[in-house]
Motif scaffolding. Structure first.
Motif: not given
Length: 264
Positions: A68, A77, A151, A153, A185, A189, A192-193, A195, A214-215
């Motif tokens: 990371e 990122q 995305k 990664d 937020f 969660t 998902g993540k 945004l 959200v991701e």
């Protein structure tokens, strides 16, 4: 100690001679003297990962946190991968067209990964969420190039389809005190993540429903509701509410946003 007329100290009594580099006749000597007075820089330390041989084959290992950190150092990122469906323009044309036509707000770096994929290193999370929210067309020299964004990664493989996508989720009837970013937020969660919060939610102009991007991983089963608890510290009493989570509805999206429809 007496000072001679004119305000200048006597010579030979320990006072350094100061040379003004702007008026000296030998600037090169002055620059060399300054350079020599500075300690040489230390050699950059590079941590080399050890190679371990297993069954005669070399292996190397990083922990996830190290990976990371490398992503941040390489400006990855918020990176996305653009996949072209039918051909693509050359790199020069892409670097001109993408920031303008796709309305990228922050600085970006564009380069080829392979024949059908390009890597775009974005600097803003908002740009990443926008590009991944829909399919796009790029117009170059009176020709249209369909593309969609994936995305990026750590294990991105252009030969495989990613299961990561961007979707809108809604919280209808959410208590209005939970419309701030921190609360939304936290709730998101569960899916998902989180945004980006949509404009109406952020501006407090639609108190009936909170909405954000959200991701999500399409292979995972997404929850339909989440329990919200509030504890009264004095009595220990717990009050609870089940909050409904509405996922992205493609048909509704096409009605509200016809430009997204596959019929186009």
């Amino acid at each position: 100690m007496a000072t001679p007329a004119g305000g200048q100290p006597p010579t030979g009594v320990g006072f350094p001679t100061i040379i003004n580099p702007t008026i000296t006749t030998n600037n090169l000597d002055y620059a060399a003297a300054v350079h020599n007075s500075i300690a040489p820089p230390m050699t950059e330390y590079i941590a080399i990962k050890p190679i371990i041989f297993l069954h005669g084959e070399p292996t190397i290992t990083w922990i996830k946190k190290e990976f990371e950190k490398l992503m941040v150092r390489q400006n990855l990122q918020y990176a996305v991968v653009a996949k072209f469906s039918y051909g693509r323009p050359d790199l020069y044309e892409l670097r001109k067209a993408i920031p303008i036509q796709l309305e990228i707000k922050g600085p970006c770096n564009i380069g080829f990964l392979e024949e059908r994929h390009i890597l775009i290193r974005l600097s803003l999370l908002e740009d990443c969420a926008t590009l991944m929210s829909k399919a796009w067309e790029l117009k170059v020299r009176n020709r249209y190039f369909p593309l969609r964004f994936l995305k990026w990664d750590l294990w991105f493989n252009p030969e495989e389809e990613t299961t990561i996508a961007i979707a809108w989720i809604s919280f209808p009837g959410l208590p209005t005190n939970l419309f701030d970013k921190e609360s939304l937020f936290s709730l998101a969660t569960a899916v998902g993540k989180p945004l980006v919060i949509d404009k109406a939610t952020n501006n407090q102009t639609r108190p009936s429903c909170a909405r954000l991007k959200v991701e999500v991983d399409l292979l995972k089963e997404l929850p339909k509701k989440i329990q919200i608890n509030c504890i009264e510290e004095e009595t220990g009493t717990v009050r609870s509410k089940w909050q409904k989570i509405q996922g992205h509805n493609l048909q509704g999206c096409w009605v509200l946003n016809p430009e997204h429809s596959p019929k186009r």
